[in-house]
Design a protein around this motif. Structure first.
Motif, short mmCIF file in Angstrom:
data_model
loop_
_atom_site.label_atom_id
_atom_site.label_comp_id
_atom_site.label_asym_id
_atom_site.label_seq_id
_atom_site.Cartn_x
_atom_site.Cartn_y
_atom_site.Cartn_z
N TYR A 177 -3.19 18.87 9.91
CA TYR A 177 -2.11 18.24 9.16
C TYR A 177 -1.64 19.22 8.09
CZ TYR A 177 0.46 14.40 6.87
OH TYR A 177 1.43 13.58 6.36
N GLN A 190 3.12 13.93 -0.09
CA GLN A 190 2.58 13.64 1.23
C GLN A 190 1.45 12.59 1.15
OE1 GLN A 190 3.98 16.44 2.97
NE2 GLN A 190 3.62 15.66 5.02
N TRP A 196 2.23 9.51 10.27
CA TRP A 196 2.70 9.07 8.96
C TRP A 196 2.91 10.29 8.07
CZ3 TRP A 196 4.10 4.14 7.81
CH2 TRP A 196 3.80 3.20 8.80
N THR A 197 4.04 10.32 7.41
CA THR A 197 4.39 11.47 6.60
C THR A 197 5.10 10.98 5.35
OG1 THR A 197 5.47 13.64 6.64
CG2 THR A 197 6.59 11.85 7.78
N THR A 198 5.60 11.90 4.57
CA THR A 198 6.28 11.49 3.34
C THR A 198 7.76 11.27 3.60
OG1 THR A 198 6.53 11.96 0.99
CG2 THR A 198 6.84 13.80 2.50
N ALA A 225 4.98 6.43 2.33
CA ALA A 225 4.59 7.01 3.62
C ALA A 225 5.47 6.36 4.67
CB ALA A 225 3.12 6.76 3.92
N ALA A 227 0.45 19.46 4.62
CA ALA A 227 0.98 18.68 3.50
C ALA A 227 1.75 19.61 2.56
CB ALA A 227 -0.15 18.01 2.73
N LYS A 235 6.75 6.15 8.96
CA LYS A 235 6.62 6.49 10.39
C LYS A 235 7.96 6.15 11.04
CE LYS A 235 3.76 5.92 14.48
NZ LYS A 235 2.36 6.13 14.86
N THR A 259 2.35 24.67 0.27
CA THR A 259 1.95 23.99 1.50
C THR A 259 0.44 24.11 1.70
OG1 THR A 259 4.07 24.58 2.47
CG2 THR A 259 2.36 23.92 3.99
N LEU A 264 -3.67 11.13 10.72
CA LEU A 264 -2.49 10.59 10.04
C LEU A 264 -1.59 9.82 10.99
CD1 LEU A 264 -1.82 11.05 6.95
CD2 LEU A 264 -3.49 12.67 7.83
#
Lengths: 287, 114
Positions: free
Chosen positions: B9, A61, A38-40, A98, B11, A100, B109, A35
């Motif tokens: 990761y 996400q 990169w996140t929400t 998304a 989420a 960053k 999660t 990833l």
């Protein structure tokens, strides 16, 4: 004996040879490797998640997708297996993001490049070309004076009508205080209002003919951090100079010095999930 | 060195959502991961009883079948439950049944590891 043809410098790294980065690569995120930060994009809140603006609370996400379809198996990414996937819920007008988050070390010209594709969920056996409303990107930036947010989206369809054009935003909804302690504010800059056409920026993309066939597109967006001005963008073979195209601007805010956030987003126009795929993202700067 | 590290990761697949009746989380694609732990943390609860969240897998993100793992979620604040899964293919989600007597606001999660 024949001599070898001249070798272009970027052929030393074939992954870079399909990009045109500026002098300094700030980050090069190939989603075959994870990833990559990169996140929400969640909304601001105080004391309770219930204080978050609903549209932000709905964001989910991002994920790594092989782009696998029910009829044809794994499509794969541009140069490997995985692409970053931003998926909306199956609700008309839903969006997802998304993000960053970094900061900048020099207020230079910057350039973001990506190879992208978008499709609705292949839940119907038909063309489905009007299900994705838009895909786009925005920067969230701050220098010593201002917070500046250039927004760019490709409006594919709106309320069932084919649009095929690039748009920008220079206005947003007003800020509101999130909680009772006056520490945090929020504004829904991705709300559906206030989008404007970029003059002359109509473009037809390669959607292909059924929902399970995708084609990758190149996108480059240039911005001047020193003057906080658009410099232009390119999608595939079309270049747009963006003279007079502005950004959302507001006075500098506490705690956001040198912010350099990049957000990709997509919106659905129908009750079908919209998928925005990024093979890779390269951010470079002129320093 | 980076290639020796296991990719991981986390989420958040439900953030402050009120679950009542029958609920399915959004599909989450994670073919890269070999293992996953699904957690459900109850922030607030109304009523009482036990909700059941079934882990589901899918060949295409659209058609779903029970994987076999389940979470028993107590309708009480701060309840934390989990389920572990491996060899799940490409997609994961939770299919949740909350008893009529209860409503739970949760953070769910998905902790993934290559």
């Amino acid at each position: 004996m024949s001599t070898s043809p001249a070798v272009h410098a970027t052929h030393g790294d074939p992954r870079l040879s399909r990009f045109d980065p500026l002098q300094r690569v700030i980050y090069f995120d190939d989603f075959d490797h994870g990833l990559n930060g990169w996140t929400t994009l969640v909304g601001n809140y105080e004391d309770s998640l219930e204080t978050m603006t609903r549209s932000y609370a709905r964001h989910m996400q991002p994920m790594l997708s092989q782009i696998t379809h029910w009829d044809s198996g794994t499509h794969g990414s541009f140069d490997g297996t995985y692409a970053l996937k931003i998926a909306t819920r199956a609700v008309p007008g839903e969006r997802n993001t998304a993000i960053k988050r970094i900061t900048f070390r020099k207020a230079s010209r910057i350039r973001v490049e990506t190879y992208f594709a978008f499709k609705p969920e292949a839940s119907e056996l038909k063309l489905s070309v009007l299900d994705v409303r838009s895909v786009g990107l925005l920067f969230d930036l701050q220098d010593g004076h201002e917070r500046v947010m250039p927004h760019l989206r490709y409006l594919n369809a709106l309320d069932g009508q084919r649009m095929d054009r690039w748009q920008f935003k220079q206005r947003s909804l007003p800020f509101r205080a999130v909680g009772g302690r006056n520490e945090t504010v929020t504004h829904d800059h991705l709300n559906p209002q206030d989008w404007e056409d970029i003059p002359g920026a109509g473009q037809k993309l390669c959607f292909n003919e059924i929902p399970t066939k995708i084609n990758w597109h190149y996108l480059r967006f240039d911005f001047d951090l020193e003057r906080m001005r658009w410099l232009g963008f390119q999608c595939n073979d079309q270049h747009f100079d963006c003279a007079g195209v502005e950004s959302i601007r507001m006075p500098a805010m506490p705690n956001l010095s040198c912010m350099l956030n990049l957000v990709f987003f997509c919106e659905s126009d129908t009750a079908k999930r919209a998928f925005f795929y990024l093979d890779s993202v390269l951010l470079s700067g002129d320093f | 060195m980076a290639s020796l590290m296991r990719n991981a990761y986390t989420a958040v697949i439900a953030r402050g959502e009120l679950w009542q009746g029958s609920v399915q989380t959004e599909p989450y694609e994670a073919a890269w991961a070999g293992e996953a732990v699904l957690f459900v943390h109850v922030l607030e609860a109304k009523g009482n009883g036990t909700a059941v969240a079934r882990v589901q897998i899918s060949p295409d993100g659209m058609h779903w079948v029970d994987e076999g793992a389940e979470l028993a979620i107590q309708a009480q604040a701060d309840d934390l439950s989990f389920a572990r899964v491996v060899n799940f293919g490409g997609w994961l989600r939770l299919s949740v049944t909350v008893p009529p007597s209860a409503g739970i606001t949760v953070v769910a999660t998905l902790a993934l590891k290559a």
